[in-house]
Design a protein around this motif. Structure first.
Motif, PDB file in Angstrom:
ATOM      1  N   ILE A  95      -2.344  -4.414   7.091  1.00 33.49           N
ATOM      2  CA  ILE A  95      -1.331  -4.746   6.921  1.00 33.49           C
ATOM      3  C   ILE A  95      -1.063  -4.883   5.417  1.00 33.49           C
ATOM      4  N   SER A  96      -1.739  -5.763   4.793  1.00 29.96           N
ATOM      5  CA  SER A  96      -1.965  -6.220   3.337  1.00 29.96           C
ATOM      6  C   SER A  96      -2.369  -4.681   2.550  1.00 29.96           C
ATOM      7  N   GLU A  97      -3.309  -4.312   3.045  1.00 27.57           N
ATOM      8  CA  GLU A  97      -3.710  -2.737   2.330  1.00 27.57           C
ATOM      9  C   GLU A  97      -2.483  -1.613   2.326  1.00 27.57           C
ATOM     10  N   ALA A  98      -1.774  -1.718   3.530  1.00 31.57           N
ATOM     11  CA  ALA A  98      -0.721  -0.813   3.513  1.00 31.57           C
ATOM     12  C   ALA A  98       0.354  -1.102   2.340  1.00 31.57           C
ATOM     13  N   LYS A  99       0.493  -2.538   2.305  1.00 35.14           N
ATOM     14  CA  LYS A  99       1.296  -3.101   1.375  1.00 35.14           C
ATOM     15  C   LYS A  99       1.059  -3.026  -0.205  1.00 35.14           C
ATOM     16  N   ARG A 100      -0.101  -2.969  -0.494  1.00 33.83           N
ATOM     17  CA  ARG A 100      -0.999  -3.063  -1.802  1.00 33.83           C
ATOM     18  C   ARG A 100      -0.888  -1.482  -1.927  1.00 33.83           C
ATOM     19  N   GLY A 101      -1.133  -0.585  -1.132  1.00 37.36           N
ATOM     20  CA  GLY A 101      -1.404   0.891  -1.356  1.00 37.36           C
ATOM     21  C   GLY A 101      -2.750   1.374  -1.297  1.00 37.36           C
ATOM     22  N   VAL A 102      -2.777   2.698  -0.713  1.00 32.45           N
ATOM     23  CA  VAL A 102      -3.975   3.209  -0.256  1.00 32.45           C
ATOM     24  C   VAL A 102      -4.024   4.502  -1.153  1.00 32.45           C
ATOM     25  N   GLU A 103      -5.094   4.695  -1.903  1.00 29.64           N
ATOM     26  CA  GLU A 103      -5.322   5.874  -2.793  1.00 29.64           C
ATOM     27  C   GLU A 103      -5.630   7.254  -1.851  1.00 29.64           C
ATOM     28  N   SER A 104      -4.877   8.284  -2.045  1.00 29.97           N
ATOM     29  CA  SER A 104      -5.054   9.309  -1.403  1.00 29.97           C
ATOM     30  C   SER A 104      -5.130  10.545  -2.061  1.00 29.97           C
ATOM     31  N   LYS A 105      -5.609  11.807  -1.735  1.00 29.78           N
ATOM     32  CA  LYS A 105      -5.406  12.965  -2.613  1.00 29.78           C
ATOM     33  C   LYS A 105      -4.013  13.237  -2.874  1.00 29.78           C
ATOM     34  N   HIS A 106      -3.218  12.727  -2.337  1.00 28.51           N
ATOM     35  CA  HIS A 106      -1.634  12.699  -2.435  1.00 28.51           C
ATOM     36  C   HIS A 106      -0.753  11.682  -3.372  1.00 28.51           C
ATOM     37  N   LYS A 110       2.084   3.869   0.032  1.00 28.77           N
ATOM     38  CA  LYS A 110       2.058   2.371   0.326  1.00 28.77           C
ATOM     39  C   LYS A 110       3.176   2.181   1.029  1.00 28.77           C
ATOM     40  N   ALA A 111       3.523   0.838   1.461  1.00 24.89           N
ATOM     41  CA  ALA A 111       4.598   0.720   2.560  1.00 24.89           C
ATOM     42  C   ALA A 111       5.309  -0.673   1.803  1.00 24.89           C
ATOM     43  N   LEU A 112       6.502  -0.889   1.790  1.00 21.99           N
ATOM     44  CA  LEU A 112       7.070  -2.120   1.215  1.00 21.99           C
ATOM     45  C   LEU A 112       7.131  -3.316   2.339  1.00 21.99           C
ATOM     46  N   VAL A 113       7.090  -2.842   3.496  1.00 18.49           N
ATOM     47  CA  VAL A 113       7.034  -3.867   4.614  1.00 18.49           C
ATOM     48  C   VAL A 113       6.290  -3.073   6.046  1.00 18.49           C
ATOM     49  N   VAL A 114       5.465  -3.774   6.341  1.00 17.39           N
ATOM     50  CA  VAL A 114       4.604  -3.505   7.668  1.00 17.39           C
ATOM     51  C   VAL A 114       4.885  -4.692   8.475  1.00 17.39           C
ATOM     52  N   LEU A 141      -0.923   7.265   5.029  1.00 15.86           N
ATOM     53  CA  LEU A 141      -1.497   6.027   4.866  1.00 15.86           C
ATOM     54  C   LEU A 141      -2.227   5.326   5.892  1.00 15.86           C
ATOM     55  N   PHE A 142      -1.833   5.491   7.022  1.00 15.42           N
ATOM     56  CA  PHE A 142      -2.814   4.770   8.294  1.00 15.42           C
ATOM     57  C   PHE A 142      -4.000   5.700   8.290  1.00 15.42           C
ATOM     58  N   GLY A 143      -3.828   6.889   8.297  1.00 16.16           N
ATOM     59  CA  GLY A 143      -5.076   7.831   8.495  1.00 16.16           C
ATOM     60  C   GLY A 143      -6.340   7.398   7.649  1.00 16.16           C
ATOM     61  N   ALA A 144      -5.760   6.782   6.339  1.00 18.07           N
ATOM     62  CA  ALA A 144      -6.665   6.497   5.348  1.00 18.07           C
ATOM     63  C   ALA A 144      -7.586   5.174   5.719  1.00 18.07           C
ATOM     64  N   MET A 145      -6.964   4.549   6.837  1.00 13.02           N
ATOM     65  CA  MET A 145      -7.741   3.237   7.259  1.00 13.02           C
ATOM     66  C   MET A 145      -8.505   3.456   8.451  1.00 13.02           C
ATOM     67  N   LYS A 146      -9.460   2.342   8.449  1.00 18.11           N
ATOM     68  CA  LYS A 146     -10.247   2.469   9.854  1.00 18.11           C
ATOM     69  C   LYS A 146     -10.018   1.401  10.947  1.00 18.11           C
ATOM     70  N   ASP A 147     -10.490   1.732  12.315  1.00 17.09           N
ATOM     71  CA  ASP A 147     -10.073   0.815  13.330  1.00 17.09           C
ATOM     72  C   ASP A 147     -11.464  -0.033  12.826  1.00 17.09           C
ATOM     73  N   PRO A 148     -11.309  -1.620  12.928  1.00 18.11           N
ATOM     74  CA  PRO A 148     -12.560  -2.217  12.704  1.00 18.11           C
ATOM     75  C   PRO A 148     -13.453  -2.223  13.937  1.00 18.11           C
ATOM     76  N   LYS A 149     -12.996  -2.083  15.148  1.00 21.90           N
ATOM     77  CA  LYS A 149     -13.637  -2.231  16.143  1.00 21.90           C
ATOM     78  C   LYS A 149     -14.696  -0.663  16.520  1.00 21.90           C
ATOM     79  N   PHE A 150     -13.928   0.533  16.522  1.00 27.23           N
ATOM     80  CA  PHE A 150     -14.667   1.689  16.464  1.00 27.23           C
ATOM     81  C   PHE A 150     -14.950   2.480  15.201  1.00 27.23           C
ATOM     82  N   GLY A 151     -14.378   1.993  13.869  1.00 26.06           N
ATOM     83  CA  GLY A 151     -14.446   2.797  12.790  1.00 26.06           C
ATOM     84  C   GLY A 151     -14.143   4.018  12.635  1.00 26.06           C
ATOM     85  N   THR A 152     -13.188   4.448  13.652  1.00 26.36           N
ATOM     86  CA  THR A 152     -12.327   5.641  13.431  1.00 26.36           C
ATOM     87  C   THR A 152     -11.230   5.503  12.746  1.00 26.36           C
TER      88      THR A 152
END
Length: 191
Positions: A95-106, A110-114, A141-152
């Motif tokens: 959630i913090s990462e999504a609000k801070r912003g994730v760099e992508s090739k696009h 980022k999101a204002l609120v999550v 945005l969410f595709g650029a982040m990984k599930d901590p349990k499964f790493g996917t």
């Protein structure tokens, strides 16, 4: 069929179901949002404001006024609220990462609120607010982040836009209506 628009109507809303593309015609022969609207909407040049991809659903506005369309789509112009189901465990770090912003090739996504609305199995329901809309913004945005349990990568399974500015979705899936003068003024006043 008689044309039921008049010059007073600047905006109409469609509750877009999944499985429709937001385009005037599709070279692959898929169903378009114009299949859900009366023929005059296409003939009179009503254009969608922004996009929702094939698998997304929810609030989609149309206008014949280019200035209103531009004002509602320019970055920072207007807040859009989504309800999203994400496959994977969305953590406070995500959630913090999504609000801070994730760099992508696009560019920076980022999101204002999550806000976490709930969970079900290995899925998380979120409320997300953005004020710009790059192509497939929330999915990427969410595709650029990984599930901590499964790493996917996290994956958006369901995405529904529920409001744009002061205007909230209030009609059933596949239905459309004109905005009232008050609704139009409130929305345009927000810009």
């Amino acid at each position: 069929m008689q044309n039921t628009t008049n010059d007073h109507n600047k905006l109409l809303v469609l509750h877009k179901p999944k499985g429709y593309v937001v385009t005037r015609s599709d070279e692959r022969g898929r169903k378009t949002v114009y299949d859900l609207l009366p023929n005059w909407a296409f003939d009179d040049g009503w254009m969608p404001i922004g996009r929702l991809d094939l698998e997304s659903k929810g609030l989609l506005l149309f206008t014949r006024d280019g200035q209103i369309g531009n004002a509602l789509t320019k970055p920072g112009g207007c807040k859009k609220v989504y309800e999203v189901w994400v496959r994977g465990h969305v953590t406070d770090t995500h959630i913090s990462e999504a609000k801070r912003g994730v760099e992508s090739k696009h560019g920076l996504l980022k999101a204002l609120v999550v806000e976490k609305l709930g969970t079900g199995g290995a899925k998380t329901k979120l409320k997300i607010v953005i004020d710009e809309g790059k192509n497939r913004h929330i999915r990427r945005l969410f595709g650029a982040m990984k599930d901590p349990k499964f790493g996917t990568p996290l994956k958006v399974l369901e995405l529904k836009r529920v409001s744009i500015g002061s205007f909230g979705l209030d009609i059933g899936s596949g239905e459309w209506r004109f905005l009232s003068g008050e609704e139009e003024n409130a929305l345009i006043h927000d810009l």
